[in-house]
Design an enzyme around this catalytic site. Structure first.
Site, mmCIF file in Angstrom:
data_model
loop_
_atom_site.group_PDB
_atom_site.id
_atom_site.type_symbol
_atom_site.label_atom_id
_atom_site.label_comp_id
_atom_site.label_asym_id
_atom_site.label_seq_id
_atom_site.Cartn_x
_atom_site.Cartn_y
_atom_site.Cartn_z
ATOM 1 N N CYS B 253 0.865 -1.189 0.000
ATOM 2 C CA CYS B 253 0.000 0.000 0.000
ATOM 3 C C CYS B 253 0.898 1.235 0.000
ATOM 4 O O CYS B 253 1.764 1.354 -0.854
ATOM 5 C CB CYS B 253 -0.974 -0.006 1.177
ATOM 6 S SG CYS B 253 -0.186 -0.048 2.786
ATOM 7 N N ARG B 258 -2.014 -0.902 5.723
ATOM 8 C CA ARG B 258 -3.290 -1.364 5.167
ATOM 9 C C ARG B 258 -3.093 -2.657 4.375
ATOM 10 O O ARG B 258 -3.953 -3.521 4.335
ATOM 11 C CB ARG B 258 -3.907 -0.287 4.262
ATOM 12 C CG ARG B 258 -4.502 0.876 5.018
ATOM 13 C CD ARG B 258 -4.941 1.961 4.062
ATOM 14 N NE ARG B 258 -3.832 2.480 3.275
ATOM 15 C CZ ARG B 258 -3.964 3.272 2.214
ATOM 16 N NH1 ARG B 258 -5.162 3.631 1.807
ATOM 17 N NH2 ARG B 258 -2.903 3.698 1.566
#
Lengths: 380, 303
Positions: B253, B258
């Site tokens: 990411c 994330r």
């Protein structure tokens, strides 16, 4: 109390309750907004009824009009320190772990802080009140406070403009000093309470007793006794830290100034290190409702209701000659609160209660600035 | 007597229920609330916003701070094995303890924690499905006191480099097609319309994505309340994007937190062979000479 005042106070109370019920439950960080509003209201009532005004209290002492107000501040600091210590015991049982308690206003002990506090002190002597007192005076109808608060917004802008220079010159190399980290929770509390008690016993020499009053008068008309406003302020500060965040009244003002200035392209894009420092952080606004915004709104609204009830509502326009003084005082306070990361509430109250060296530094420099301003103004 | 019998029957039922519910990689809030006092469980909160843990955490949970505990604060790296071992021991973790992680911001940082513990070979690590948000939304109890746990005795293994993708692995996968690369950022970051979402200071000087990567934003792996979708739905979601687990996978990411969330879904829930690329776009988008695809064509102009 006139019917008119009672009616106005009831209307304001109804407005306060409606806002309380309508506010969203949480902000982006999960802090309870209605509680922040309520605590702001409670603080507003205590400020207004207790005349808990840093500058007027100090001036009363200087001019021999009693030390009750200064005693109220010292009592607030003692109660708040006890409250913070109770919270620290649960949150951070081991103070020497290298971590600082979350959110507590433990700012860097820097020369910039002292400069900011001295400017703030001078500004409050010029404008007649510190920022929190101007806020509650809005509720008493003081138009001069509007001018000083506008000046404070401007001062915040100047603070942002000077920030990067001050940061590289001084703030970056300064460290926050948190007493419990070196002498433990108990050691800190003992030293702090002893120091405050010594100051209190000194201040009590100028104590002036209030004439007897009926209960109704005592609660709704007269100035609240120093221990009452002091203890209540300490309690409000403790609950605020436990549930929402430390007391402070300038974060929202600063955010408004920073957001406006950034939008207008007047401020540097990046303010170095600012978002990582503890204190009344002034972030660019992302949401309309912030916890400090609703706190200040609650403060102003409740002090307005309280002033109506007490018959202290007296709309006054400042004399034209006083406008520059009010404005310049506001600018100095705004600049000082920005570079000092808070004001009398956010640093003297919340910093000292938190066991941070920044609290006493701000207090000493602010008193020096204010006393200097007072001496100069007496000669003029 | 009857009461004792009934109580022991109920306890037996709860225990078997506990064993059952804790079999998978996720635990439900309901199960956790019922098993907070159970032996062999250690709950750890990894929240990224300051003061969140202190103002109310799951009773008995230990606080771990992502910015200083789970990463090396000086060089860009995951925390050292000694540091992780120290943290786990302080939380009372032994070799046979089940570690249950949860946190704010959709469990992203808790998932990072799960990934780092996986790198160090810690067994029995689970996520609280839905994280802090769901626990709060369901009105479950919170505590403000920091717990004191008896020191645990866990010893962590050396870091397993095969759980982690480094930039050379990503370039090799991009050029040689040896792995499926999943970019879990927003469609606008992926296509190169923007370099980073508004408000993020750590950014890159190139826009776009790793050539050959596919875009499945992390949020597609969860339901409205923040819990992961069912394994079947997750399988279908990634299959539709062309990832069926038959080949190794790399997730990335912006800074790697994330993508830990998607790493968890793919590796722990679906059992695929997945490595998390924690350097992510803040490393890759600044690297010299690596293959980048920028569809939208945003050119970095230093603004």
């Amino acid at each position: 109390m006139t019917t008119r005042n009672a009616f106005a106070a009831a209307l304001l109370a109804a407005l306060f309750c409606s806002i309380f019920l309508l506010l969203p439950q949480r902000d982006a960080l999960g802090r309870p907004l209605p509680l922040s509003f309520l605590l702001g209201g409670a603080f507003g009532v205590v400020l207004q009824r207790g005349r808990f005004c840093f500058w007027c209290n100090w001036r009363d002492l200087l001019e021999g009009r009693g030390s009750n107000g200064v005693a109220a501040i010292l009592i607030a600091l003692m109660v708040g320190s006890l409250g913070y210590a109770a919270i620290y015991g649960a949150w951070l049982p081991n103070p020497s772990s290298g971590r600082l308690p979350p959110d507590a206003h433990i700012g860097p002990a820097s020369l910039t802080l002292a400069l900011g506090a001295a400017a703030f002190g001078l500004g409050m002597a010029l404008s007649g009140s510190c920022i929190s007192a101007h806020l509650y005076r809005l509720g008493e109808g003081s138009a001069g406070s509007v001018i000083s608060l506008a000046g404070a917004l401007l001062g915040f802008g100047l603070g942002f403009v000077s920030w990067n220079t001050l940061y590289l010159w001084d703030v970056q190399s300064s460290r926050p000093v948190w007493f419990p980290a070196s002498i433990g929770h108990g050691g800190w509390l003992a030293v702090q309470l002893a120091a405050l008690a010594a100051l209190l016993s000194w201040a009590m020499r100028g104590w002036q007793s209030a004439p007897a009053a009926s209960p109704w008068e005592a609660v709704f008309r007269r100035r609240w006794p120093a221990p009452v406003s002091g203890i209540l302020t300490g309690l409000i500060a403790t609950i605020a830290y436990l549930r929402v965040g430390p007391l402070g009244v300038t974060a929202e003002l600063g955010s408004i100034a920073r957001t406006t200035g950034t939008w207008a392209g007047l401020l540097p894009e990046g303010l170095m290190g600012l978002d990582g420092l503890a204190g009344c952080a002034t972030v660019v606004k992302e949401a309309i409702l912030s916890r400090n915004g609703v706190f200040v709104a609650g403060l102003v609204l409740a002090s307005f209701a309280s002033a109506r009830l007490a018959g202290d509502w007296a709309p006054t326009l400042p004399p034209r000659a006083a406008i520059p003084r009010l404005l310049i005082g506001g600018v100095l306070m705004g600049w000082g609160a920005m570079v000092g990361l808070g004001c009398t509430v956010g640093v003297i109250l919340s910093g000292t209660m938190a066991g941070s060296l920044s609290g006493p530094i701000f207090a000493a420099a602010c008193i020096a600035g204010a006393t200097g301003g007072w001496l100069v103004m007496r000669r003029l | 007597m009857i009461r004792i019998l009934l109580t022991s029957a109920a306890t037996a039922l709860t225990l078997s229920h506990a064993a059952l519910a804790s079999d998978g990689p996720l635990v439900t809030a309901e199960w956790l609330e019922q098993n907070l006092d159970a032996e062999g469980i250690s709950v750890i909160e990894v929240s990224v916003n300051p003061g969140v843990y202190e103002r109310g955490h799951i009773p008995g949970a230990t606080n771990v701070v992502w910015h200083t505990d789970l990463v090396d604060p000086v060089r860009r790296d995951i925390a050292s094995g000694e540091r992780i071992q120290e943290l786990l021991r302080a939380a009372g973790v032994n070799e046979d303890t089940t570690v249950i992680l949860y946190g704010d911001t959709n469990n992203w940082f808790a998932a990072w924690g799960a990934w780092v513990l996986d790198v160090y070979g810690v067994q029995n690590v689970k996520l609280l499905d839905g994280g802090r948000k769901l626990w709060e939304a369901e009105g479950r109890a919170l505590d403000t006191a920091a717990p004191a746990h008896p020191e645990g005795a866990i010893t962590v293994a050396d870091a397993d480099a095969t759980k982690r993708a480094f930039i050379a692995d990503v370039v090799a996968a991009s050029e040689g097609g040896s792995a499926d690369i999943i970019d879990i950022r927003s469609a606008d970051e992926f296509s190169g319309k923007i370099i980073a979402p508004e408000g993020f200071k750590e950014t890159a000087i190139r826009a776009g994505h790793v050539t050959g990567a596919i875009n499945v934003p992390w949020g597609q792996a969860v339901q409205e309340d923040g819990r992961f979708k069912s394994p079947e739905a997750l399988k279908a979601l990634y299959a539709e994007a062309g990832v069926d687990g038959s080949r190794p996978i790399i997730t990335y990411c912006r800074i790697g937190e994330r993508s830990s969330h998607t790493w968890f879904a793919l590796s722990k829930i679906l059992g695929y062979d997945v490595r998390n690329y924690d350097g992510s776009w803040t490393e890759y988008g600044n690297a010299v000479g690596v293959p980048v695809t920028n569809v939208a064509g945003l050119v970095w102009t230093g603004q």
